[in-house]
Design a protein around this motif. Structure first.
Motif, short mmCIF file in Angstrom:
data_model
loop_
_atom_site.label_atom_id
_atom_site.label_comp_id
_atom_site.label_asym_id
_atom_site.label_seq_id
_atom_site.Cartn_x
_atom_site.Cartn_y
_atom_site.Cartn_z
N MET A 114 0.83 -1.21 0.00
CA MET A 114 0.00 0.00 0.00
C MET A 114 0.87 1.26 0.00
N LYS A 115 2.00 1.23 0.70
CA LYS A 115 2.92 2.37 0.68
C LYS A 115 3.45 2.60 -0.73
N ALA A 116 3.78 1.52 -1.44
CA ALA A 116 4.27 1.64 -2.82
C ALA A 116 3.20 2.26 -3.71
N ILE A 117 1.97 1.77 -3.62
CA ILE A 117 0.87 2.31 -4.44
C ILE A 117 0.66 3.79 -4.13
N HIS A 118 0.65 4.15 -2.85
CA HIS A 118 0.46 5.56 -2.47
C HIS A 118 1.61 6.43 -2.97
N SER A 119 2.83 5.89 -2.98
CA SER A 119 3.96 6.68 -3.50
C SER A 119 3.82 6.90 -5.00
N TRP A 120 3.30 5.91 -5.74
CA TRP A 120 3.08 6.09 -7.18
C TRP A 120 2.01 7.15 -7.42
N TRP A 121 0.97 7.15 -6.59
CA TRP A 121 -0.07 8.17 -6.72
C TRP A 121 0.51 9.56 -6.43
N ARG A 122 1.35 9.66 -5.38
CA ARG A 122 1.98 10.95 -5.06
C ARG A 122 2.86 11.40 -6.22
N GLY A 123 3.52 10.45 -6.88
CA GLY A 123 4.33 10.78 -8.07
C GLY A 123 3.48 11.38 -9.17
N CYS A 124 2.28 10.84 -9.38
CA CYS A 124 1.36 11.40 -10.40
C CYS A 124 0.93 12.82 -10.02
N ILE A 125 0.66 13.02 -8.74
CA ILE A 125 0.27 14.36 -8.28
C ILE A 125 1.42 15.34 -8.52
N SER A 126 2.65 14.93 -8.22
CA SER A 126 3.82 15.78 -8.45
C SER A 126 4.01 16.08 -9.94
N LEU A 127 3.81 15.06 -10.78
CA LEU A 127 3.91 15.29 -12.24
C LEU A 127 2.86 16.29 -12.71
N ASN A 128 1.67 16.19 -12.16
CA ASN A 128 0.62 17.14 -12.53
C ASN A 128 0.98 18.56 -12.10
N ASP A 129 1.55 18.71 -10.90
CA ASP A 129 1.98 20.03 -10.43
C ASP A 129 3.07 20.59 -11.33
N LEU A 130 4.05 19.75 -11.67
CA LEU A 130 5.13 20.16 -12.55
C LEU A 130 4.59 20.50 -13.94
N ASN A 131 3.66 19.69 -14.43
CA ASN A 131 3.06 19.91 -15.74
C ASN A 131 2.33 21.26 -15.80
N LYS A 132 1.66 21.59 -14.70
CA LYS A 132 0.94 22.87 -14.62
C LYS A 132 1.93 24.03 -14.69
N LYS A 133 3.04 23.91 -13.95
CA LYS A 133 4.07 24.97 -13.94
C LYS A 133 4.74 25.11 -15.30
N GLU A 134 4.95 23.99 -15.97
CA GLU A 134 5.66 23.99 -17.26
C GLU A 134 4.71 24.06 -18.45
N LYS A 135 3.46 24.40 -18.22
CA LYS A 135 2.44 24.59 -19.28
C LYS A 135 2.29 23.39 -20.19
N GLY A 136 2.14 22.21 -19.62
CA GLY A 136 1.81 21.02 -20.40
C GLY A 136 2.99 20.26 -20.97
N ARG A 137 4.20 20.66 -20.65
CA ARG A 137 5.39 20.02 -21.21
C ARG A 137 5.52 18.55 -20.82
N TYR A 138 5.00 18.15 -19.66
CA TYR A 138 5.17 16.79 -19.15
C TYR A 138 3.93 15.94 -19.26
N GLU A 139 3.00 16.33 -20.11
CA GLU A 139 1.71 15.64 -20.21
C GLU A 139 1.86 14.18 -20.63
N TYR A 140 2.81 13.87 -21.49
CA TYR A 140 2.89 12.52 -22.05
C TYR A 140 4.17 11.80 -21.68
N ILE A 141 4.56 11.88 -20.43
CA ILE A 141 5.76 11.17 -19.97
C ILE A 141 5.43 9.69 -19.91
#
Length: 141
Positions: A114-141
């Motif tokens: 469950m910790k592993a799954i939650h860390s993957w979800w947190r990674g997605c949230i971080s990617l979304n935050d980064l994507n927002k800051k970079e105006k969509g640059r990381y949408e298709y990683i």
């Protein structure tokens, strides 16, 4: 070319959700199972992301946590991840109309899984935050 051996083999589970003529995908003696019935008979838990992240552009995945071995001292779990567009069809399976990538991790406790799954979800949230800051640059990683 069709394989004559598999033609006509249907799920033999009584009250199969798919109906009386659902094609079998898992074979064993007198017991043939469609994908849904096969996975329903195993010790699994479908782990879905919380509703708070449903709006994200880069969506967190749903996972299946499968208990594969247990004794007095420890339990072993496989984690399978839902895939929208799988690349390697040899390592995927269907369950309840969704495609899952088979065994992305093998972990020795439910808490660690469950910790592993939650860390993957947190990674997605971080990617979304980064994507927002970079105006969509990381949408298709």
């Amino acid at each position: 070319m069709t394989n004559d051996f598999t033609v006509g083999l249907v799920c033999t589970k009584e009250n199969c959700e798919g109906g009386p003529n659902t094609p079998a995908q898992y074979f064993g003696g007198d017991e043939n199972r469609c994908s849904d019935c096969y996975w329903d008979e195993l010790e699994i838990e479908v782990v879905t992301p919380p509703m708070e992240v449903a709006h994200l552009e880069i969506k967190p995945s749903t996972y299946i946590l499968q208990s594969v071995w247990k004794d007095e001292e420890k339990e072993v779990f496989y984690i399978h991840r839902q895939e929208e567009e799988p690349n390697d069809t040899d390592k995927v399976f269907k369950y309840k109309g969704k495609t899952y990538l088979y065994k992305i991790a093998k972990i020795t406790s439910k808490e660690s899984a469950m910790k592993a799954i939650h860390s993957w979800w947190r990674g997605c949230i971080s990617l979304n935050d980064l994507n927002k800051k970079e105006k969509g640059r990381y949408e298709y990683i």
